[in-house]
Design a protein around this motif. Structure first.
Motif, PDB file in Angstrom:
ATOM      1  N   LYS A  89       0.839  -1.199   0.000  1.00  0.00           N
ATOM      2  CA  LYS A  89       0.000   0.000   0.000  1.00  0.00           C
ATOM      3  C   LYS A  89       0.875   1.251   0.000  1.00  0.00           C
ATOM      4  CE  LYS A  89      -3.965  -2.051   2.395  1.00  0.00           C
ATOM      5  NZ  LYS A  89      -4.899  -1.903   3.531  1.00  0.00           N
ATOM      6  N   LEU A  90       1.940   1.203  -0.730  1.00  0.00           N
ATOM      7  CA  LEU A  90       2.938   2.257  -0.680  1.00  0.00           C
ATOM      8  C   LEU A  90       2.373   3.620  -1.076  1.00  0.00           C
ATOM      9  CD1 LEU A  90       5.933   2.837  -0.170  1.00  0.00           C
ATOM     10  CD2 LEU A  90       6.355   2.355  -2.583  1.00  0.00           C
ATOM     11  N   ARG A  91       1.760   3.700  -2.248  1.00  0.00           N
ATOM     12  CA  ARG A  91       1.273   5.000  -2.735  1.00  0.00           C
ATOM     13  C   ARG A  91       0.095   5.502  -1.902  1.00  0.00           C
ATOM     14  NH1 ARG A  91       1.636   4.914  -9.384  1.00  0.00           N
ATOM     15  NH2 ARG A  91       3.903   4.564  -9.491  1.00  0.00           N
ATOM     16  N   GLU A  92      -0.758   4.584  -1.486  1.00  0.00           N
ATOM     17  CA  GLU A  92      -1.913   4.993  -0.672  1.00  0.00           C
ATOM     18  C   GLU A  92      -1.448   5.647   0.625  1.00  0.00           C
ATOM     19  OE1 GLU A  92      -5.426   2.941   2.006  1.00  0.00           O
ATOM     20  OE2 GLU A  92      -4.555   1.798   0.341  1.00  0.00           O
ATOM     21  N   TYR A  93      -0.497   5.023   1.312  1.00  0.00           N
ATOM     22  CA  TYR A  93      -0.007   5.563   2.575  1.00  0.00           C
ATOM     23  C   TYR A  93       0.804   6.837   2.366  1.00  0.00           C
ATOM     24  CZ  TYR A  93      -1.453   1.845   5.748  1.00  0.00           C
ATOM     25  OH  TYR A  93      -2.194   1.007   6.533  1.00  0.00           O
ATOM     26  N   GLN A  94       1.576   6.885   1.292  1.00  0.00           N
ATOM     27  CA  GLN A  94       2.354   8.087   1.026  1.00  0.00           C
ATOM     28  C   GLN A  94       1.446   9.295   0.807  1.00  0.00           C
ATOM     29  OE1 GLN A  94       4.957   7.359  -2.274  1.00  0.00           O
ATOM     30  NE2 GLN A  94       6.430   6.189  -1.079  1.00  0.00           N
ATOM     31  N   THR A  95       0.401   9.102   0.015  1.00  0.00           N
ATOM     32  CA  THR A  95      -0.525  10.193  -0.281  1.00  0.00           C
ATOM     33  C   THR A  95      -1.297  10.625   0.960  1.00  0.00           C
ATOM     34  OG1 THR A  95      -0.798   9.381  -2.542  1.00  0.00           O
ATOM     35  CG2 THR A  95      -2.481  10.892  -1.702  1.00  0.00           C
ATOM     36  N   ARG A  96      -1.677   9.673   1.769  1.00  0.00           N
ATOM     37  CA  ARG A  96      -2.542   9.960   2.910  1.00  0.00           C
ATOM     38  C   ARG A  96      -1.799  10.580   4.085  1.00  0.00           C
ATOM     39  NH1 ARG A  96      -6.661   5.505   5.620  1.00  0.00           N
ATOM     40  NH2 ARG A  96      -7.630   6.896   7.147  1.00  0.00           N
ATOM     41  N   TYR A  97      -0.567  10.144   4.327  1.00  0.00           N
ATOM     42  CA  TYR A  97       0.106  10.524   5.567  1.00  0.00           C
ATOM     43  C   TYR A  97       1.335  11.415   5.385  1.00  0.00           C
ATOM     44  CZ  TYR A  97      -2.900   7.021   7.659  1.00  0.00           C
ATOM     45  OH  TYR A  97      -3.994   6.310   8.092  1.00  0.00           O
TER      46      TYR A  97
END
Length: 376
Positions: free
Chosen positions: A253-261
């Motif tokens: 979930k690399l991109r999801e977490y990067q964008t969110r946090y």
């Protein structure tokens, strides 16, 4: 006794000048428990114990949970700490986590502080703001960086029931101890970690089996829970603590977490912003206290005041005084710290000369207080 959850040291530096008109403030510092997270650090404050000691002495109050339900027994922990020191002290405990809690406390603010014993308050606004910022685009905009976070914290405090309670304590000459359980850090760097399904979901610290960071320099790894005085989690379990401005992400979930946090204020890791915390003792003001500060220019004086030495002073008079010697003209300005006109004297040097005298006369009541000073 007041714990402001997630209050950073720089945030306290913004709040303390607001309290200077009401208290004599003595600030020291302490280090948070690791991980710098509420279930561990705040329980340690109330109990006076490391998390492993809490789990051993109070097994019914400690489980494998990672949420704030672990903090449901803070009053009991404080009472147990007093009992261990053979002190029978009544404890009143309140946790303020919502607008409804604040409104209800505001209604009975005059009786919020117990007449006897210890009144303990936990205020969660700063922690809620810090976490909510990641979930709300509006909060993210108004608290973009450390400067904005300090300003919004100050604005909350000025209108908060906490400020009202502290002013009530000042009127009643009740000493107050203020501290925080952990700080937070502005996180910008994702750090990929590899873990099994049993790993915890925290972004700055993780527990689980075979945990490792893709880049070892992004995290501290502990294979033995005893090193951190944490409860043991079974064979093979280890702990990862983030360092610097990193936050943990999974490769799936690399991109999801990067964008969110990315850009969030987080805690749980090992940085000065998370670990170094204020401990402030607010005592009764000494009546008749006087101080002297010397500045070459009014600009220096304003900078001095902005740094929190003496804020919110009300000018009640000014006079010019000519000093002998080098011919410097000084303005002696008296200020009031409240309705009772406690005096702090400030001398603003309009014109500085290297041969100006080192003795300045400052009015104090009907007398002149002469103090030797050295020009900066």
């Amino acid at each position: 006794f007041v714990v402001i959850d997630c209050l950073r040291l720089d945030q306290w530096a913004v709040l303390s000048p607001l309290l200077a008109p009401f208290f004599e403030i003595e600030t020291t510092h302490h280090f948070s428990i690791l991980p710098t997270a509420t279930p561990y650090s705040r329980n340690s404050i109330f109990s006076g114990l490391f998390p492993s000691e809490i789990a051993a002495r109070f097994p019914d109050w400690w489980g494998e949970r990672e949420d704030e339900s672990l903090n449901a027994h803070e009053r009991g922990l404080l009472e147990a700490q007093f009992a261990e020191h053979k002190r029978q002290i009544p404890v009143r405990y309140e946790k303020i986590s919502s607008t409804a809690d604040s409104t209800e406390l505001e209604r009975r603010v005059s009786s919020a502080i117990a007449r006897e014993g210890v009144s303990a308050f936990v205020f969660n606004f700063v922690d809620l703001l810090t976490h909510g910022r990641s979930e709300s685009a509006i909060l993210y905009e108004v608290a973009k960086d450390e400067i904005a976070l300090r300003q919004i914290t100050k604005q909350w405090f000025e209108r908060s029931v906490l400020f009202t309670i502290l002013k009530d304590a000042a009127r009643k000459n009740i000493p107050v101890l203020i501290t925080s359980d952990h700080g937070s850090i502005h996180c910008l760097t994702p750090a990929t970690v590899f873990a099994k399904r049993d790993a915890t979901a925290n972004l700055r610290y993780k527990f689980g089996e075979d945990l490792r960071a893709e880049k070892p320099e992004y995290a501290l790894s502990f294979g033995n829970a005893d090193d951190l005085k944490l409860p043991r989690r079974g064979s093979g379990a280890n702990t990862l603590l983030a360092v610097g401005d990193t936050f943990f992400v999974y490769p799936t979930k690399l991109r999801e977490y990067q964008t969110r946090y990315r850009g969030s204020f987080l805690h749980g890791g090992v940085t000065p912003e998370e670990c170094i915390l204020p401990v402030a003792l607010l005592g009764a003001r000494r009546r008749g206290a006087a101080g002297l500060a010397v500045f070459r220019t009014a600009r220096e004086a304003r900078g001095f005041l902005r740094r929190g030495i003496a804020l919110q002073l009300r000018r009640i008079g000014a006079r010019h005084r000519r000093l002998g010697g080098g011919g410097a003209h000084c303005r002696a300005v008296r200020h009031s710290l409240g309705a009772d006109e406690l005096g702090y004297g400030f001398v603003l040097v309009d014109r500085w000369h290297p041969r100006s005298p080192s003795a300045l006369a400052l009015p104090k009541g009907n007398r002149l207080k002469v103090k030797n000073v050295h020009f900066p």
